[in-house]
Design a protein around this motif. Structure first.
Motif, PDB file in Angstrom:
ATOM      1  N   MET A   1      -2.123  -1.435  -0.001  1.00 42.45           N
ATOM      2  CA  MET A   1      -2.226  -1.743   1.411  1.00 42.45           C
ATOM      3  C   MET A   1      -3.638  -1.484   1.900  1.00 42.45           C
ATOM      4  SD  MET A   1       0.966  -0.721   3.614  1.00 42.45           S
ATOM      5  CE  MET A   1       2.529  -1.386   3.226  1.00 42.45           C
ATOM      6  N   GLY A   2      -4.021  -2.224   2.875  1.00 48.65           N
ATOM      7  CA  GLY A   2      -5.340  -2.054   3.451  1.00 48.65           C
ATOM      8  C   GLY A   2      -5.307  -2.363   4.941  1.00 48.65           C
TER       9      GLY A   2
ATOM     10  N   GLY B   1      -5.184  -4.153   8.246  1.00 43.59           N
ATOM     11  CA  GLY B   1      -4.567  -5.427   8.595  1.00 43.59           C
ATOM     12  C   GLY B   1      -3.234  -5.663   7.925  1.00 43.59           C
ATOM     13  N   SER B   2      -2.869  -4.810   6.970  1.00 45.38           N
ATOM     14  CA  SER B   2      -1.565  -4.938   6.309  1.00 45.38           C
ATOM     15  C   SER B   2      -0.475  -4.377   7.211  1.00 45.38           C
ATOM     16  CB  SER B   2      -1.556  -4.163   4.993  1.00 45.38           C
ATOM     17  OG  SER B   2      -2.500  -4.672   4.105  1.00 45.38           O
ATOM     18  N   PRO B   3       0.729  -4.916   7.125  1.00 46.93           N
ATOM     19  CA  PRO B   3       1.830  -4.345   7.907  1.00 46.93           C
ATOM     20  C   PRO B   3       2.093  -2.902   7.499  1.00 46.93           C
ATOM     21  CG  PRO B   3       2.453  -6.467   6.958  1.00 46.93           C
ATOM     22  CD  PRO B   3       1.142  -6.069   6.350  1.00 46.93           C
ATOM     23  N   ALA B   4       2.450  -2.084   8.460  1.00 51.99           N
ATOM     24  CA  ALA B   4       2.763  -0.680   8.169  1.00 51.99           C
ATOM     25  C   ALA B   4       4.104  -0.608   7.447  1.00 51.99           C
ATOM     26  CB  ALA B   4       2.831   0.118   9.467  1.00 51.99           C
ATOM     27  N   PRO B   5       4.245   0.327   6.521  1.00 50.37           N
ATOM     28  CA  PRO B   5       5.531   0.474   5.835  1.00 50.37           C
ATOM     29  C   PRO B   5       6.573   1.071   6.774  1.00 50.37           C
ATOM     30  CG  PRO B   5       4.048   2.224   5.201  1.00 50.37           C
ATOM     31  CD  PRO B   5       3.256   1.293   6.062  1.00 50.37           C
TER      32      PRO B   5
END
Length: 58
Positions: free
Chosen positions: A1-2, A4-8
């Protein structure tokens, strides 16, 4: 993840305020704070976060 990625999704044992949160909504801001109730600075930080929540709850 980086960036701009959706949060888990999250799973918490206990919630201090509000309804349990099962996922994040796009366009909303979330602040997660992990603290200890026996830590002096942590208590002050938690009080500050509470005042920010009241100020920006809308």
């Amino acid at each position: 993840m980086g960036a701009g990625s959706p949060a888990p999704s999250i799973e918490a044992l206990d919630w201090l305020r509000g309804e349990p949160l099962s996922n994040f909504q796009l366009g909303k801001i979330y602040i997660l704070d992990f603290f200890s109730t026996t830590c002096g600075p942590c208590g002050r930080a938690l009080a500050r976060l509470g005042s920010l929540q009241k100020k920006y709850s809308d």
